[in-house]
Scaffold this motif. Structure first.
Motif, mmCIF file in Angstrom:
data_model
loop_
_atom_site.group_PDB
_atom_site.id
_atom_site.type_symbol
_atom_site.label_atom_id
_atom_site.label_comp_id
_atom_site.label_asym_id
_atom_site.label_seq_id
_atom_site.Cartn_x
_atom_site.Cartn_y
_atom_site.Cartn_z
ATOM 1 N N MET A 1 -23.025 -32.770 3.613
ATOM 2 C CA MET A 1 -22.777 -31.664 4.820
ATOM 3 C C MET A 1 -23.283 -30.480 4.935
ATOM 4 S SD MET A 1 -18.558 -31.991 5.592
ATOM 5 C CE MET A 1 -17.979 -32.127 3.885
ATOM 6 N N ILE A 2 -23.684 -29.995 6.161
ATOM 7 C CA ILE A 2 -24.479 -28.913 6.190
ATOM 8 C C ILE A 2 -23.793 -27.801 7.023
ATOM 9 C CG2 ILE A 2 -26.651 -27.951 7.159
ATOM 10 C CD1 ILE A 2 -27.538 -30.755 7.245
ATOM 11 N N ARG A 3 -23.865 -26.664 6.250
ATOM 12 C CA ARG A 3 -22.857 -25.523 6.786
ATOM 13 C C ARG A 3 -23.931 -24.457 7.523
ATOM 14 N NH1 ARG A 3 -18.800 -21.640 3.241
ATOM 15 N NH2 ARG A 3 -18.498 -19.884 5.073
ATOM 16 N N GLY A 4 -23.492 -23.963 8.708
ATOM 17 C CA GLY A 4 -24.173 -23.446 9.642
ATOM 18 C C GLY A 4 -23.389 -22.646 10.716
ATOM 19 N N ARG A 5 -24.230 -21.952 11.467
ATOM 20 C CA ARG A 5 -23.798 -21.109 12.508
ATOM 21 C C ARG A 5 -24.360 -21.503 13.885
ATOM 22 N NH1 ARG A 5 -20.138 -17.300 12.220
ATOM 23 N NH2 ARG A 5 -20.329 -17.306 10.031
ATOM 24 N N VAL A 6 -23.704 -21.688 14.990
ATOM 25 C CA VAL A 6 -24.051 -21.768 16.210
ATOM 26 C C VAL A 6 -24.681 -20.655 16.712
ATOM 27 C CG1 VAL A 6 -23.504 -22.479 18.685
ATOM 28 C CG2 VAL A 6 -22.066 -23.622 16.967
ATOM 29 N N THR A 7 -26.233 -20.904 17.069
ATOM 30 C CA THR A 7 -26.757 -19.766 17.635
ATOM 31 C C THR A 7 -27.431 -20.076 19.059
ATOM 32 O OG1 THR A 7 -28.796 -20.924 16.582
ATOM 33 C CG2 THR A 7 -27.532 -19.192 15.050
ATOM 34 N N GLY A 8 -27.027 -21.248 19.777
ATOM 35 C CA GLY A 8 -27.356 -21.257 21.230
ATOM 36 C C GLY A 8 -27.089 -22.668 21.656
ATOM 37 N N ARG A 9 -27.416 -22.715 22.996
ATOM 38 C CA ARG A 9 -27.256 -24.143 23.571
ATOM 39 C C ARG A 9 -28.577 -24.521 24.037
ATOM 40 N NH1 ARG A 9 -22.542 -25.778 25.069
ATOM 41 N NH2 ARG A 9 -20.818 -24.540 25.043
ATOM 42 N N VAL A 10 -28.591 -26.048 24.037
ATOM 43 C CA VAL A 10 -29.836 -26.436 24.471
ATOM 44 C C VAL A 10 -29.597 -27.335 25.688
ATOM 45 C CG1 VAL A 10 -31.628 -28.491 24.017
ATOM 46 C CG2 VAL A 10 -30.560 -26.922 22.273
ATOM 47 N N TRP A 11 -30.145 -26.886 26.832
ATOM 48 C CA TRP A 11 -29.723 -27.312 27.985
ATOM 49 C C TRP A 11 -30.923 -28.519 28.541
ATOM 50 C CZ3 TRP A 11 -25.290 -26.012 30.008
ATOM 51 C CH2 TRP A 11 -24.811 -24.892 29.755
ATOM 52 N N SER A 12 -30.441 -29.432 29.023
ATOM 53 C CA SER A 12 -31.400 -30.732 29.373
ATOM 54 C C SER A 12 -30.911 -31.266 30.888
ATOM 55 C CB SER A 12 -31.663 -31.916 28.392
ATOM 56 O OG SER A 12 -32.306 -32.889 28.683
ATOM 57 N N SER A 13 -31.548 -31.212 31.654
ATOM 58 C CA SER A 13 -31.389 -31.546 33.074
ATOM 59 C C SER A 13 -31.585 -33.316 33.335
ATOM 60 C CB SER A 13 -31.963 -30.831 34.180
ATOM 61 O OG SER A 13 -33.559 -31.355 34.130
ATOM 62 N N LEU B 1 -25.228 -30.050 23.503
ATOM 63 C CA LEU B 1 -26.245 -29.920 22.381
ATOM 64 C C LEU B 1 -26.383 -28.456 21.998
ATOM 65 C CD1 LEU B 1 -28.838 -32.353 23.700
ATOM 66 C CD2 LEU B 1 -27.326 -32.847 22.002
ATOM 67 N N LEU B 2 -26.244 -28.429 20.780
ATOM 68 C CA LEU B 2 -26.006 -26.757 20.308
ATOM 69 C C LEU B 2 -27.129 -26.730 19.124
ATOM 70 C CD1 LEU B 2 -22.275 -26.035 19.692
ATOM 71 C CD2 LEU B 2 -23.640 -25.710 21.955
ATOM 72 N N GLU B 3 -27.822 -25.374 19.222
ATOM 73 C CA GLU B 3 -28.682 -24.982 18.114
ATOM 74 C C GLU B 3 -27.737 -24.590 17.094
ATOM 75 O OE1 GLU B 3 -32.691 -22.498 17.388
ATOM 76 O OE2 GLU B 3 -31.778 -22.344 19.462
ATOM 77 N N VAL B 4 -28.054 -24.650 15.864
ATOM 78 C CA VAL B 4 -27.305 -24.397 14.632
ATOM 79 C C VAL B 4 -28.376 -23.951 13.554
ATOM 80 C CG1 VAL B 4 -25.924 -25.042 12.816
ATOM 81 C CG2 VAL B 4 -25.381 -25.937 14.982
ATOM 82 N N THR B 5 -28.050 -22.796 13.141
ATOM 83 C CA THR B 5 -28.967 -22.257 11.985
ATOM 84 C C THR B 5 -28.107 -22.373 10.867
ATOM 85 O OG1 THR B 5 -29.971 -20.685 13.569
ATOM 86 C CG2 THR B 5 -30.186 -20.243 11.240
ATOM 87 N N THR B 6 -28.973 -23.223 9.756
ATOM 88 C CA THR B 6 -28.158 -23.571 8.683
ATOM 89 C C THR B 6 -28.021 -22.140 7.650
ATOM 90 O OG1 THR B 6 -29.867 -24.204 7.295
ATOM 91 C CG2 THR B 6 -28.883 -25.784 8.636
ATOM 92 N N GLU B 7 -27.359 -22.166 6.558
ATOM 93 C CA GLU B 7 -27.211 -21.073 5.471
ATOM 94 C C GLU B 7 -28.661 -20.788 5.004
ATOM 95 O OE1 GLU B 7 -24.094 -22.023 2.863
ATOM 96 O OE2 GLU B 7 -22.641 -20.702 4.006
#
Length: 81
Positions: free
Chosen positions: A1-13, A24-30
């Protein structure tokens, strides 16, 4: 498993039809890496999360074959040091 923090959303039409509904979320790992993960839980910006990748992430979808390589599987409420 990877531990991280949600840093944004990815939008796709536009998306392929086998991609399930969800965010779909952008996650920055430790370690400082950034990845895009599918979120079935409804996590928010800044939330600490657990992510799994690869075949384990894809196996979450039992009724369809979803092209998901990273999946948020948990929200971290608090940590103990």
């Amino acid at each position: 498993m990877i531990r991280g923090r949600v840093t944004g959303r990815v939008w796709s039409s536009k998306a392929i039809e086998t991609l399930p509904g969800g965010a779909l979320l952008e996650v920055t790992t430790e370690g400082g890496a950034s990845l895009v993960a599918f979120d079935p839980l409804g996590c928010a910006q800044g939330e600490a999360v657990l992510v799994t990748q690869g075949s384990v992430a894809a196996a979450y979808f039992t009724k369809i074959r979803a092209p998901v390589d990273a999946l948020i599987i948990g929200s971290i409420d608090e940590t103990q040091d």
